[in-house]
Design a protein around this motif. Structure first.
Motif, PDB file in Angstrom:
ATOM      1  N   ILE B 201       0.839  -1.204   0.000  1.00 35.87           N
ATOM      2  CA  ILE B 201       0.000   0.000   0.000  1.00 35.87           C
ATOM      3  C   ILE B 201       0.869   1.247   0.000  1.00 35.87           C
ATOM      4  O   ILE B 201       0.546   2.244  -0.659  1.00 35.87           O
ATOM      5  CB  ILE B 201      -0.979  -0.018   1.207  1.00 35.87           C
ATOM      6  CG1 ILE B 201      -2.170   0.894   0.932  1.00 35.87           C
ATOM      7  CG2 ILE B 201      -0.324   0.394   2.490  1.00 35.87           C
ATOM      8  CD1 ILE B 201      -3.176   0.324  -0.007  1.00 35.87           C
ATOM      9  N   LEU B 202       1.988   1.189   0.695  1.00 36.63           N
ATOM     10  CA  LEU B 202       2.858   2.375   0.697  1.00 36.63           C
ATOM     11  C   LEU B 202       3.557   2.534  -0.646  1.00 36.63           C
ATOM     12  O   LEU B 202       3.707   3.643  -1.164  1.00 36.63           O
ATOM     13  CB  LEU B 202       3.874   2.277   1.841  1.00 36.63           C
ATOM     14  CG  LEU B 202       3.304   2.659   3.210  1.00 36.63           C
ATOM     15  CD1 LEU B 202       4.340   2.487   4.309  1.00 36.63           C
ATOM     16  CD2 LEU B 202       2.788   4.095   3.208  1.00 36.63           C
ATOM     17  N   ARG B 203       3.973   1.421  -1.227  1.00 35.18           N
ATOM     18  CA  ARG B 203       4.568   1.499  -2.559  1.00 35.18           C
ATOM     19  C   ARG B 203       3.561   2.098  -3.543  1.00 35.18           C
ATOM     20  O   ARG B 203       3.938   2.793  -4.479  1.00 35.18           O
ATOM     21  CB  ARG B 203       4.968   0.104  -3.043  1.00 35.18           C
ATOM     22  CG  ARG B 203       6.256  -0.414  -2.384  1.00 35.18           C
ATOM     23  CD  ARG B 203       6.992  -1.358  -3.294  1.00 35.18           C
ATOM     24  NE  ARG B 203       7.011  -2.715  -2.765  1.00 35.18           N
ATOM     25  CZ  ARG B 203       7.834  -3.672  -3.214  1.00 35.18           C
ATOM     26  NH1 ARG B 203       8.680  -3.413  -4.197  1.00 35.18           N
ATOM     27  NH2 ARG B 203       7.788  -4.872  -2.701  1.00 35.18           N
ATOM     28  N   GLY B 204       2.299   1.797  -3.321  1.00 31.65           N
ATOM     29  CA  GLY B 204       1.283   2.297  -4.232  1.00 31.65           C
ATOM     30  C   GLY B 204       0.908   3.749  -3.993  1.00 31.65           C
ATOM     31  O   GLY B 204       0.375   4.407  -4.887  1.00 31.65           O
ATOM     32  N   LEU B 205       1.177   4.234  -2.792  1.00 32.37           N
ATOM     33  CA  LEU B 205       0.756   5.591  -2.461  1.00 32.37           C
ATOM     34  C   LEU B 205       1.891   6.602  -2.550  1.00 32.37           C
ATOM     35  O   LEU B 205       1.677   7.768  -2.908  1.00 32.37           O
ATOM     36  CB  LEU B 205       0.174   5.632  -1.031  1.00 32.37           C
ATOM     37  CG  LEU B 205      -1.169   4.938  -0.798  1.00 32.37           C
ATOM     38  CD1 LEU B 205      -1.518   4.949   0.690  1.00 32.37           C
ATOM     39  CD2 LEU B 205      -2.286   5.605  -1.602  1.00 32.37           C
TER      40      LEU B 205
END
Lengths: 213, 213
Positions: B201-205
DNA sequence: ATAAAAAAGTTAACGGTGTTAAGTTAACAG
DNA sequence: CTGTTAACTTAACACCGTTAACTTTTTTAT
């Protein structure tokens, strides 16, 4: 003046009569309105009659949910016909979320309520059977995408990927169902939440996130 | 030979006696084991006495949860002292998950159970107060990270980001609590699920996901 | 000092729940 | 015509949350 010996069709008819009455209460008034007596009242039978068709309340509710979950799985089977792998994953998540949000009580019973170790004994859905189990279908397409090296190279467990995808959509849906009406949280639009979750999680998992539409 | 007028301290003592008995049953046997009569039996009082200290069962359970949730918020306040913004976000998620998984019954009551429109009336926790509300703290640090342009440029709503982060961790935890014991799912390690969710999720955000440790 | 009021408990009860045991009535089989 | 059995009922058990009514003690007011 009740007793009348019944043909198997009649028996089946009463079974679905019970099932439908239970579903109506369940869907409209929520799980707390579903009492055996209330269901019976609705169809003009005594409460004990329900026990001729279902072992207990749990089994009845499980049967209600099973029926509708088969519809979900069937919808997913259609989605699995889509051409692209990623397209398929996205559509699975969207379809899943639509089901969850339009059947919140079902969803709550099935996926938000801890149960006795195994109510496999109760449910008639064959878990793992791709025809009937939505998760199995997600696993399938994730495995295909994994084999096609669509995910980042450092992620090496396709089951883990499937479960993460599931949890991400489940997170948005279950939070909406449980707390969506709370006013102390300034909720953003549920559509936006679903969309950001899906795009973020896929961007984080895919090797080439720029290929997302 | 019951009545003995009590000092305010004595009254407070009985209140916490009730609270602790309720918590014990709640934590050990789950919510379904918590009946007013059962709690009363455990401390050798009659059930009606509980109503001198709590309006009803709901209020009692809310009081139990409030106490422990203040502990959660306090832990989060400590985490907010960490230097890096992203470090802080990651630690908040981890701390949140640890709380959820070690207090599954509390978590279930608070975040997995739909409630009457507003039980703000009941809870004594001041929502939005950074001191007491965990979500408010997440929002704060997300806002700071947003102002520092740490998120991808096409994501323009920091509240939406906070809710997505919350939902992602909630998804893993609530699925584990509700279905973690089901055997028809070949669950991967819960730690791995939490870790992949957070990194994905952090990689995506984030604008620069490569900066993640 | 005595009477009234309030506090802190109690028991008994109401209306509800899931579930089971026992009884009733009707249809079928021999 | 007699069992037997299926379908259904009523009555009951043991629980539940909650409230009303009561008892006993302590405090307060006159």
């Amino acid at each position: 003046m009740p007793p009348k010996i019944k043909s198997p069709e009649d028996r089946e008819k009463l079974r679905t009569l019970i099932l439908d009455a239970a579903r109506t209460l369940f869907v409209e008034l929520g799980i707390e309105a579903v009492s055996m007596r209330e269901i019976a009242r609705k169809i003009n039978y005594s409460a004990t009659t329900l026990y001729n068709h279902f072992a207990d309340k749990e089994a009845l509710l499980q049967a209600v949910c099973d029926e509708d979950f088969l519809a979900l799985a069937s919808g997913m089977r259609d989605i699995m016909q889509l051409p692209g792998l990623i397209e398929r994953i996205q559509a699975l998540c969207i379809g899943y979320a639509q089901f969850a949000l339009s059947h919140p009580n079902h969803y709550r019973l099935m996926f938000m309520t801890p149960r006795a170790p195994c109510n496999l004994d109760i449910t008639k859905i064959q878990q793992g059977n791709t025809e009937q189990d939505g998760y199995a279908q997600l696993k399938l397409v994730v495995q295909a995408a994994y084999d096609a090296h669509l995910f980042k190279a450092d992620i090496t467990d396709s089951e883990l990927i499937a479960q993460t995808l599931w949890a991400s959509t489940h997170g948005v849906c279950s939070l909406e169902i449980a707390l969506g009406h709370e006013t102390w949280i300034h909720w953003t639009d549920i559509e936006k939440r679903l969309h950001l979750m899906q795009s973020a999680i896929l961007r984080g998992l895919l090797q080439h996130p720029e290929s997302l539409n």
